[in-house]
Design a protein around this motif. Structure first.
Motif, PDB file in Angstrom:
ATOM      1  N   HIS A 124       0.833  -1.197   0.000  1.00  0.00           N
ATOM      2  CA  HIS A 124       0.000   0.000   0.000  1.00  0.00           C
ATOM      3  C   HIS A 124       0.870   1.250   0.000  1.00  0.00           C
ATOM      4  N   ARG A 130       1.032   4.281  -2.821  1.00  0.00           N
ATOM      5  CA  ARG A 130       0.717   5.666  -2.472  1.00  0.00           C
ATOM      6  C   ARG A 130       1.818   6.630  -2.879  1.00  0.00           C
ATOM      7  N   ASN A 136      -5.247  -4.200   1.206  1.00  0.00           N
ATOM      8  CA  ASN A 136      -3.953  -3.535   1.396  1.00  0.00           C
ATOM      9  C   ASN A 136      -2.944  -3.880   0.306  1.00  0.00           C
ATOM     10  N   SER A 168      -5.186  -0.921  -3.671  1.00  0.00           N
ATOM     11  CA  SER A 168      -5.787  -0.204  -2.544  1.00  0.00           C
ATOM     12  C   SER A 168      -5.127   1.145  -2.306  1.00  0.00           C
ATOM     13  N   GLY A 169      -3.874   1.292  -2.731  1.00  0.00           N
ATOM     14  CA  GLY A 169      -3.172   2.545  -2.475  1.00  0.00           C
ATOM     15  C   GLY A 169      -2.838   3.341  -3.710  1.00  0.00           C
TER      16      GLY A 169
END
Length: 283
Positions: free
Chosen positions: A41, A45, A68, A72-73
Motif C-alpha cells: 500500500h 501511495r 492492502n 488499494s493505495g
C-alpha cells in the motif's frame, strides 16, 4: 530478475520505492538509493508507476487485488505494470479493477532471463491501453525493448507462446548435448560447430555453456516453466473452443519440467532440463 530491473531504473536516475517480502533482499537496492517501505500500500501511495515481479498468478492476485494490496493505495492516474508471467484472464481482471479506480494496468511480462535483466536487453510484451504503453516507453527502454501486443491480457498470451518456444528449444538442446556426448563428440566443440547454423538459437547462447558445465544456478526457476507451459496446455484441456490450439510439444515440455520438480530440482535454472534427459539415459 526484478532486482536487476529495479537496479537499472535506479542507475537511470529514477526515484524508486520498493517493497520485498524478505527485507534482507532489499539491501543491495537500498545501497543504490532505493527507499524501502513496509507495505505494498505504501509503495502504491508514493509512486506514479508500480512494477511487480513475483512468482505465480496467485502471487499477482495477492499483491495487487487483496486487502492492502497495490490497487488499494494506487493514486488516480497511476499505472500498475505487472512483469510477472501470469494468466491472461487475471490480467484482464486487473485492468478492469484498475480502471474502476481511475488507474491503469499494463501486463508486460518479460523474456531474457537474469542476463537480459542485468544488461537491459529484455524482450517486453506490453498490453493494455496503447497510449499508456507509449507513455511508459522511456521506462521500458531502460530495461530492454518493448512491443505493444494489444488489449489487456495479450502480453501474457505472448509470454505463454514465448515459453512454449523456449521450452522446446531447451529440450532440443538438452537432447542434442546428450546425444553428442553419447556419440563420443567433444560437446564444447559440437556447440561451437552448430551455433552459427540452423540449430543455433538465443537459448543456446544463453544456456549452452551453462548446461555443459552443469551450472544450474537460476535466472528463472524451472518450476516456473511448469506454470508457464501449463497455462498454455491447460487452456486446451479446459476449453471446448475450436480456436484453441492443441499443443503436444508443450504438453511434453511441461511433463519434462515437472520431472525436474519431482526430482527435487525445481529451484534449478531452466537450463537444468538436461538433467532429466541425462537421468533417462542412466547418467
Amino acid at each position: 530478475m526484478g532486482a536487476a530491473m529495479a537496479s537499472r531504473l535506479l542507475s537511470a536516475g529514477y526515484s524508486l520505492t520498493i517493497f520485498v517480502r524478505n527485507p534482507s533482499k532489499a539491501l543491495p537496492l537500498q545501497s543504490k538509493g532505493a527507499t524501502l517501505v513496509n507495505s505494498l500500500h505504501d509503495v502504491a501511495r508514493s509512486s506514479d508507476v508500480v512494477f511487480t515481479m513475483v512468482g505465480n498468478p496467485q502471487d499477482v492476485r495477492s499483491v495487487v487485488l487483496e486487502n492492502n494490496g497495490i490497487l488499494s493505495g494506487l493514486n488516480p492516474g497511476a499505472v500498475l505494470v505487472d512483469t510477472t508471467s501470469s494468466h491472461p484472464t487475471l490480467a484482464r481482471e486487473i485492468f478492469k479493477a484498475a480502471r474502476d479506480k481511475d488507474c491503469w494496468a499494463v501486463d508486460a511480462p518479460v523474456s531474457g532471463g537474469d542476463i537480459g535483466a542485468r544488461d537491459g536487453k529484455l524482450a517486453i510484451f506490453a498490453a493494455g491501453d496503447g497510449g499508456v504503453v507509449e507513455w511508459l516507453s522511456r521506462l521500458f527502454e531502460v530495461m530492454g525493448k518493448h512491443t505493444y501486443m494489444g488489449e489487456a491480457g495479450c502480453g501474457q498470451s505472448c509470454k505463454i507462446a514465448n515459453q512454449i518456444v523456449v521450452g522446446a528449444n531447451l529440450m532440443g538442446l538438452s537432447e542434442g548435448l546428450v546425444f553428442a556426448e553419447k556419440a563420443g563428440l567433444d560437446v564444447r566443440k559440437w556447440k561451437e560447430s552448430v551455433r552459427g547454423g540452423a540449430a543455433g538459437s538465443m537459448v543456446m547462447e544463453l544456456f549452452g555453456q551453462r548446461m555443459i558445465e552443469k551450472d544450474f544456478r537460476p535466472g528463472g526457476f524451472a518450476e516456473y516453466m511448469v506454470k508457464d507451459m501449463g497455462m498454455g496446455v491447460d487452456v486446451v484441456e479446459e476449453s471446448e473452443d475450436e480456436r484453441v490450439a492443441v499443443l503436444p510439444g508443450a504438453a511434453l515440455g511441461k511433463q519434462m519440467f515437472s520431472a525436474m520438480v519431482a526430482n527435487g530440482d525445481g529451484k534449478f535454472g531452466t537450463q537444468g532440463l538436461i538433467s532429466v534427459i541425462e537421468r533417462i539415459n542412466g547418467k
